[in-house]
Every structure is written in C-alpha cells, then in structure tokens.
Enzyme design. Structure first.
Site, PDB file in Angstrom:
ATOM      1  N   LYS A  85      34.974  43.056  52.633  1.00  0.00           N
ATOM      2  CA  LYS A  85      35.308  44.475  52.483  1.00  0.00           C
ATOM      3  C   LYS A  85      34.416  45.121  51.428  1.00  0.00           C
ATOM      4  O   LYS A  85      34.131  46.317  51.473  1.00  0.00           O
ATOM      5  CB  LYS A  85      36.796  44.667  52.170  1.00  0.00           C
ATOM      6  N   THR A 117      38.816  50.533  49.579  1.00  0.00           N
ATOM      7  CA  THR A 117      37.479  50.416  48.963  1.00  0.00           C
ATOM      8  C   THR A 117      36.440  51.267  49.667  1.00  0.00           C
ATOM      9  O   THR A 117      35.478  51.709  49.051  1.00  0.00           O
ATOM     10  CB  THR A 117      37.064  48.924  48.955  1.00  0.00           C
TER      11      THR A 117
HETATM   12  O1  LIG Z   1      38.764  45.021  45.114  1.00  0.00           O
HETATM   13  C1  LIG Z   1      38.991  46.113  44.638  1.00  0.00           C
HETATM   14  C2  LIG Z   1      40.190  46.913  45.011  1.00  0.00           C
HETATM   15  O2  LIG Z   1      41.053  46.185  45.840  1.00  0.00           O
HETATM   16  C3  LIG Z   1      38.018  46.764  43.702  1.00  0.00           C
HETATM   17  O3  LIG Z   1      36.967  47.237  44.498  1.00  0.00           O
HETATM   18  P1  LIG Z   1      35.552  47.442  43.784  1.00  0.00           P
HETATM   19  O4  LIG Z   1      35.111  46.095  43.278  1.00  0.00           O
HETATM   20  O5  LIG Z   1      34.663  47.999  44.886  1.00  0.00           O
HETATM   21  O6  LIG Z   1      35.774  48.413  42.662  1.00  0.00           O
END
Ligand SMILES: O=C(CO)COP(=O)(O)O
Ligand SMILES: NC(=O)C1=CN([C@@H]2O[C@H](COP(=O)(O)OP(=O)(O)OC[C@H]3O[C@@H](n4cnc5c(N)ncnc54)[C@H](O)[C@@H]3O)[C@@H](O)[C@H]2O)C=CC1
Length: 353
Positions: free
Chosen positions: A212, A269
C-alpha cells in the site's frame, strides 16, 4: 448469548492481561513508535513503557519534559513513557516488545539486541515494508536477524500516528500464527479509541501493509501531476487489483486484502495528506528529484525501498503489476512521472480480473 459470553471472556482476559502487565519496550522512537508507546501507556498509569532510541538528546527530552523533540514534538507524552539508548535497560523486565524501526534498518537493529532480548518475549512489529536485497517480510527478517524463532505478531491497518495521538478512532488488525498471541494484542491495545481485529494471515497483512505504501507513491504522483479525481480513482482501483493479485499468489486471504490492512490502509494512505509515501509521490509528480525529497525529511517513506522489491516479486510470482512496477521505474529515473502515466494509459485494453 454466545457472543456476549465471548465478549465478557475477552473483556475479563483483557483486564487480567493489562493487570499483569508491568513493562513494555518499544524499539524505535519515530512517529509510530511514539504513538504506540502512548497508546500503551494510556492503558494503565502504572505500566512502564520504555522507548529504545539512538539519540541521547531525544531521550533527555522525553525523560525530562515528556516531549519527543524530533517526532510529534507538539504532544506531551504520558509520564509513564520513558526513553533510553541502553538496550539492556530498555529490554530488562519487558513482557512485550513493540518493533517500530523502519524495515530497512530492522535487521541490523535486531542483530544488535539479539543477545539482550529473551527468546520468549513476543515481538509486535508495526513496520510496513519488504527488505531490500532479500525481499523478505518482517515475519522473515525477525527470526533471520535474531538467529532463532521468536513469538511474533504484526499490527497493521489505517493508523496515522498523529491521529492516534489525537485519540481519533482507529482500527487495526493484529496478525499472528499464534491466535492466542493475536488475542493478547486485542487485550493489550483495545481501547475506546482503538479497535483491534485479529487474523492468522500474517503474509496477507504484511504484503498489504508493504504494497500500500508503493501504491500511495503512485497516488501522490497522480496528485502532483494534477490528473484529477477520475485518474486517481482509476489508479487506486488498478493498484488494489495488483495488490490482490500478488497477495493472493503469495497465499493471502481475500478477507485480508479487503480488510483493514488492505483496502483500509490503501484508502487512508492514497487519499490521506498525512501519508509520507503519498507526499513523496506528490513532490515527484511536481518534478522534484527523489534525492532532494528524501534529503529534506527525517521521516521514512517505506514505499521507496519496497518498490524495487515489488518488481522482483512480480517476476517471481509471474504476475503483471503495471502500476506498482511503474513506481519503481519512476523512482530509479527510468521513467518520468508523465512517461509512466503515458505508458500505463497505452497498455492493451484488458478484461477485469
Ligand atoms: O502506514 C501508515 C498509515 O497506516 C503511514 O503511512 P505513511 O508511512 O505513508 O505515512
Ligand atoms: N508514522 C505513521 O503514521 C505510521 C508508521 N508505520 C510504520 O512504522 C515504522 C516506523 O516508522 P515511523 O515511526 O513512522 O518512523 P519516522 O519516519 O517517524 O522516523 C524514522 C525512524 O527511523 C529511525 N531510523 C532512521 N535511521 C535508522 C537507522 N539507521 N537505524 C535505526 N533506526 C533508524 C529514526 O530514529 C526514527 O525512529 C515504519 O515501518 C512505518 O511504515 C505504521 C503505521 C503508521
């Protein structure tokens, strides 16, 4: 009736587990290590939560002013969150270890504490990514690095650290081959602000959590190129399909891919402006060079390292992942963001699958 009995039993077990809890160690004092430490510390004021960090200055700020001066510095941490740079001091007496070190640094870190961490202390990994060079998930890196099997669970799902610090409602999933340990995670973390589902599908939760981040980079690129809502929705839908194709080939359960660690975290995300991966993508789409973007922040965007691993996984599992592999080509400069979009738009028209 059965459900309520089950619920009461779980509640009783939860209260007794928290009642028995005296100390938890958290590896990594970044945003999420800090957020997880606070979530645990708020469960019981007598619980000692020790952050194991590398920077003595950050330790000093946490121990003297209850502030992490580098990450989430606007928050005052619960007084039962303390910090140290000594692995011996941090780990001694801990009944659980929360692992929140970025994936690419985890092997070296775990090797450094292997002799200090008792083999029966469960590790709860919240790190999302695939290890460069080996392509391994954290469930493989942990036993590799420690040189032994270690009880482990993997917590993943739509959970921005900042929103957890704001006590905004959050849902995650705890995955473990050991269902009893997964249920213990529910008892450990469940609160009025945090719901914890459980599953034994460790592969599915880990693969979804890792991929993701790569899809979020692509979503950011679409945003940075200002391609519009139609393009964003089409891209995320295609990316969901690609994650499903690969995850299921690797043995993931469909319920996992459509659950919190899959669809849930993908939506958060890809569309949430708090995402570091999405933010890196936006800046790439606007034309910034990757080196400049990474040099400008001390925060990790795990998707940058994981993207390259996805390319080799696609080859290994003989699955075509045009969007996810295009991200790797943009990151290594083989394609500009605009060229990547052009390539994808000119792929053969297909039947949905
Ligand atoms: O995993 C995350 C939210 O579930 C954090 O996402 P990022 O690492 O892209 O900030
Ligand atoms: N921040 C968030 O909202 C969420 C993060 N996560 C995951 O948590 C994990 C930890 O990330 P964050 O806490 O966000 O980190 P961060 O981006 O806030 O900070 C980076 C962290 O990495 C550490 N680090 C950097 N270089 C290192 C090295 N060479 N050796 C050891 N440690 C090093 C830093 O000390 C710091 O603790 C990641 O896998 C991330 O995907 C999961 C859910 C939410």
């Amino acid at each position: 009736m059965r459900w309520s009995r089950a619920w009461r039993t779980a509640e009783d077990n939860g209260a007794s587990l928290i009642g028995r809890l005296e100390k938890v160690v958290v590896f990594g004092g970044g945003s999420f290590g800090t957020a997880m430490a606070c979530a645990l510390a708020s469960q019981k004021s007598q619980l000692k939560v020790t952050l194991l960090l590398r920077d003595p200055y950050v330790c000093k700020g946490i121990n003297e002013r209850h502030v992490n001066t580098r990450y989430l510095k606007e928050y005052v941490l619960p007084s039962n969150v303390v910090a140290t740079t000594s692995s011996l001091e941090a780990i001694q007496g801990a009944q659980y270890a929360i692992h929140a070190v970025p994936v690419q640094h985890s092997r070296a870190f775990l090797k450094s504490i292997a002799d200090v961490l008792p083999p029966d202390v469960p590790i709860i990994s919240v790190s999302k990514g695939l290890e460069m060079g080996t392509g391994k998930m954290m469930s493989e890196v942990i036993p590799d690095a420690l040189g032994r099997r270690q009880p482990a669970a993997f917590l993943s799902g739509p959970s921005f650290a900042k929103e957890m610090m704001d006590l905004r409602p959050t849902g995650v999933v705890a995955a473990s081959k050991d269902k009893k340990l997964a249920r213990e995670m529910q008892s450990l973390f469940a609160s009025p602000y945090l719901r914890v589902n459980i599953t034994t599908d460790v592969t599915g939760v880990e693969i979804c959590g890792a991929l993701k981040n790569v899809l979020a980079l692509a979503a950011g690129i679409v945003e940075g190129l200002d391609l519009g809502n139609n393009a964003m929705a089409a891209l995320v839908a295609q990316g969901c399909a690609e994650i499903r194709w690969l995850a299921e080939k690797m043995g993931a359960k469909p319920a996992t891919v459509s659950g919190l660690s899959g669809l849930g975290d993908i939506m958060l995300t890809c569309y949430g402006s708090l995402s570091r991966n999405r933010s890196v993508g936006v800046r790439l789409g606007k034309g910034e060079a990757l080196a400049e973007i990474l040099a400008s922040s001390s925060q990790v965007a795990e998707g940058v390292a994981t993207a390259g691993v996805v390319v080799s996984l696609a080859r290994t599992y003989r699955v075509s992942l045009p969007v996810l592999t295009a991200v790797a080509q943009v990151l290594d400069g083989a394609l500009s963001p605009k060229e990547a979009v052009f390539e994808i738009m000119n792929l053969p028209q297909i039947e949905e699958s």
